[in-house]
Design an enzyme around this catalytic site. Structure first.
Site, PDB file in Angstrom:
ATOM      1  N   SER A 122      10.526   5.687   5.073  1.00 39.11           N
ATOM      2  CA  SER A 122       9.099   5.406   5.275  1.00 39.11           C
ATOM      3  C   SER A 122       8.869   5.105   6.746  1.00 39.11           C
ATOM      4  O   SER A 122       9.374   4.107   7.272  1.00 39.11           O
ATOM      5  CB  SER A 122       8.682   4.203   4.429  1.00 39.11           C
ATOM      6  OG  SER A 122       7.440   3.722   4.901  1.00 39.11           O
ATOM      7  N   ASP A 140       9.486   2.163  -4.295  1.00 43.07           N
ATOM      8  CA  ASP A 140       9.010   1.900  -2.939  1.00 43.07           C
ATOM      9  C   ASP A 140       8.817   0.394  -2.734  1.00 43.07           C
ATOM     10  O   ASP A 140       7.976  -0.222  -3.397  1.00 43.07           O
ATOM     11  CB  ASP A 140       7.671   2.641  -2.762  1.00 43.07           C
ATOM     12  CG  ASP A 140       7.129   2.572  -1.345  1.00 43.07           C
ATOM     13  OD1 ASP A 140       7.795   2.024  -0.456  1.00 43.07           O
ATOM     14  OD2 ASP A 140       6.003   3.093  -1.147  1.00 43.07           O
ATOM     15  N   HIS A 190       1.734   8.792   0.687  1.00 41.21           N
ATOM     16  CA  HIS A 190       1.422   7.712  -0.258  1.00 41.21           C
ATOM     17  C   HIS A 190       0.055   7.145   0.109  1.00 41.21           C
ATOM     18  O   HIS A 190      -0.082   6.444   1.111  1.00 41.21           O
ATOM     19  CB  HIS A 190       2.542   6.657  -0.150  1.00 41.21           C
ATOM     20  CG  HIS A 190       2.345   5.458  -1.016  1.00 41.21           C
ATOM     21  ND1 HIS A 190       3.131   4.327  -0.890  1.00 41.21           N
ATOM     22  CD2 HIS A 190       1.486   5.203  -2.034  1.00 41.21           C
ATOM     23  CE1 HIS A 190       2.747   3.424  -1.785  1.00 41.21           C
ATOM     24  NE2 HIS A 190       1.747   3.921  -2.480  1.00 41.21           N
ATOM     25  N   MET A 240      -3.062   3.722   4.617  1.00 39.89           N
ATOM     26  CA  MET A 240      -3.743   2.500   4.157  1.00 39.89           C
ATOM     27  C   MET A 240      -5.132   2.423   4.778  1.00 39.89           C
ATOM     28  O   MET A 240      -5.301   2.759   5.952  1.00 39.89           O
ATOM     29  CB  MET A 240      -2.939   1.265   4.576  1.00 39.89           C
ATOM     30  CG  MET A 240      -1.488   1.289   4.122  1.00 39.89           C
ATOM     31  SD  MET A 240      -0.676  -0.258   4.504  1.00 39.89           S
ATOM     32  CE  MET A 240       1.034   0.171   4.125  1.00 39.89           C
ATOM     33  N   MET A 273      -2.665   4.703  -0.156  1.00 35.82           N
ATOM     34  CA  MET A 273      -3.069   3.364  -0.605  1.00 35.82           C
ATOM     35  C   MET A 273      -4.513   3.169  -0.148  1.00 35.82           C
ATOM     36  O   MET A 273      -4.815   2.372   0.746  1.00 35.82           O
ATOM     37  CB  MET A 273      -2.137   2.309  -0.002  1.00 35.82           C
ATOM     38  CG  MET A 273      -0.788   2.273  -0.694  1.00 35.82           C
ATOM     39  SD  MET A 273       0.481   1.504   0.313  1.00 35.82           S
ATOM     40  CE  MET A 273       0.954   2.907   1.307  1.00 35.82           C
ATOM     41  N   ASP A 316       2.837   6.366   4.771  1.00 36.43           N
ATOM     42  CA  ASP A 316       1.969   5.390   4.105  1.00 36.43           C
ATOM     43  C   ASP A 316       0.580   5.391   4.725  1.00 36.43           C
ATOM     44  O   ASP A 316       0.410   5.062   5.899  1.00 36.43           O
ATOM     45  CB  ASP A 316       2.578   3.990   4.236  1.00 36.43           C
ATOM     46  CG  ASP A 316       3.822   3.849   3.380  1.00 36.43           C
ATOM     47  OD1 ASP A 316       3.700   3.995   2.161  1.00 36.43           O
ATOM     48  OD2 ASP A 316       4.904   3.616   3.947  1.00 36.43           O
ATOM     49  N   MET A 332       5.880   0.728  -7.453  1.00 36.84           N
ATOM     50  CA  MET A 332       5.862  -0.177  -6.299  1.00 36.84           C
ATOM     51  C   MET A 332       6.690  -1.414  -6.647  1.00 36.84           C
ATOM     52  O   MET A 332       6.387  -2.124  -7.612  1.00 36.84           O
ATOM     53  CB  MET A 332       4.427  -0.617  -5.973  1.00 36.84           C
ATOM     54  CG  MET A 332       3.557   0.417  -5.297  1.00 36.84           C
ATOM     55  SD  MET A 332       4.234   1.146  -3.793  1.00 36.84           S
ATOM     56  CE  MET A 332       4.501  -0.282  -2.742  1.00 36.84           C
ATOM     57  N   HIS A 353       8.354   9.813   4.063  1.00 37.99           N
ATOM     58  CA  HIS A 353       7.321   9.077   3.326  1.00 37.99           C
ATOM     59  C   HIS A 353       6.310   8.524   4.338  1.00 37.99           C
ATOM     60  O   HIS A 353       6.664   7.796   5.254  1.00 37.99           O
ATOM     61  CB  HIS A 353       8.009   7.948   2.562  1.00 37.99           C
ATOM     62  CG  HIS A 353       7.112   7.122   1.700  1.00 37.99           C
ATOM     63  ND1 HIS A 353       6.876   7.389   0.368  1.00 37.99           N
ATOM     64  CD2 HIS A 353       6.398   6.000   1.980  1.00 37.99           C
ATOM     65  CE1 HIS A 353       6.076   6.480  -0.133  1.00 37.99           C
ATOM     66  NE2 HIS A 353       5.748   5.616   0.817  1.00 37.99           N
TER      67      HIS A 353
HETATM   68  C1  DX5 Z   1       4.394  -0.641   1.403  1.00 35.50           C
HETATM   69  C2  DX5 Z   1       4.687   0.800   1.611  1.00 35.50           C
HETATM   70  C3  DX5 Z   1       6.128   1.124   1.730  1.00 35.50           C
HETATM   71  C4  DX5 Z   1       6.829   0.418   2.849  1.00 35.50           C
HETATM   72  C5  DX5 Z   1       8.151   0.015   2.309  1.00 35.50           C
HETATM   73  O1  DX5 Z   1       3.081  -0.814   1.085  1.00 35.50           O
HETATM   74  O2  DX5 Z   1       4.175   1.583   0.558  1.00 35.50           O
HETATM   75  O3  DX5 Z   1       6.377   2.515   1.775  1.00 35.50           O
HETATM   76  O4  DX5 Z   1       7.031   1.193   4.004  1.00 35.50           O
HETATM   77  O5  DX5 Z   1       8.776  -0.739   3.267  1.00 35.50           O
HETATM   78  P1  DX5 Z   1      10.156  -1.481   3.065  1.00 35.50           P
HETATM   79  O6  DX5 Z   1      11.173  -0.448   2.670  1.00 35.50           O
HETATM   80  O7  DX5 Z   1      10.394  -2.066   4.396  1.00 35.50           O
HETATM   81  O8  DX5 Z   1       9.963  -2.506   1.971  1.00 35.50           O
HETATM   82 ZN    ZN Z   2       4.836   3.725   0.503  1.00 37.34          ZN
END
Ligand code: DX5
Ligand code: ZN
Length: 223
Positions: free
Chosen positions: A8, A175, A66, A37, A68, A35, A137, A33
């Protein structure tokens, strides 16, 4: 089982994202991956289609995005055009989840659904047979570097059972808080796609960390 590691980039240095991607690819990353947001569905704000498009130019492995974000259906087209290979939406954010999955597939992209830690597995029942990926998650979304929520392990088992019951070919991704201590446990529970941010990009050598995590996930002795 086709065990895959998905670094990620949330935990990478955003000033040199292309280099971060190249490093983990050299360590055997199977997916990247990303993210996304929006500051509404989760408190944090990250990147949009522009960054996905830029990474698409340099990445050799598929980009797994992903989302969010609230109302993810509004952005399916933009992320598909930007080059996402997998688009994952949260069941909590997509009111018309079935329609959103069809929209994603209609753009020729694989569809994933994600569950927050407090969301029951039963919310997947009606769509399990349609999706390509279920993302569990194992932390509350929004930030990297949080501790793995132990109950996620039994949740992965419950998702596995549901997918088998529904004869779904979807892969289970996990994740949040995945590191050398948690990775094998979740694979044994049924996870095939392991997302890891801090455990890879905060390591001194992200390529080596990718290689090590992948070996551990496969139950091999890391070299
Ligand atoms: C959190 C993200 C993850 C995040 C995971 O909201 O969806 O993808 O990057 O990070 P680690 O592996 O550091 O917990
Ligand atoms: Zn993620």
């Amino acid at each position: 089982m086709n065990i895959r590691i998905a670094p990620s980039i949330l935990a990478a240095d955003f000033a040199v994202l292309g280099e971060a991607v190249a490093a983990v690819e050299s360590g055997g990353a199977d997916l990247i991956h990303i993210d996304v947001m929006d500051g509404h569905f989760v408190p944090n704000i990250t990147v949009g289609p522009l960054v996905v498009r830029a990474l698409k130019r340099v990445a050799r492995v598929p980009l797994s995005v992903h989302l969010m974000i609230e109302k993810p259906e509004r952005y399916v087209e933009a992320f598909a055009d930007a080059g996402a290979s997998i688009l994952t939406v949260h069941v909590e954010a997509a009111v018309h989840l079935h329609r959103t999955i069809e929209l994603i597939h209609g753009r020729g992209v694989k569809a994933g659904v994600a569950l927050n830690p407090a969301t029951p597995v039963s919310t997947l029942e009606e769509v399990a047979a349609l999706v390509d990926q279920v993302l569990v998650m194992s932390v509350n979304p929004g930030f990297g570097g949080q501790a793995f929520i132990p109950r996620s392990e039994s949740k992965v088992r419950a998702v596995r059972a549901l997918l088998d019951r529904e004869r779904s070919a979807a892969a289970i991704a996990i994740d949040g808080g995945i590191d050398r201590d948690t990775i094998r446990r979740v694979v044994e529970a049924g996870a095939e796609i392991l997302v890891a941010g801090v455990a890879i990009f905060h390591a001194q050598d992200p390529a080596a960390a990718t290689r090590e995590l992948k070996a551990l996930a496969r139950g091999e002795q890391p070299t």
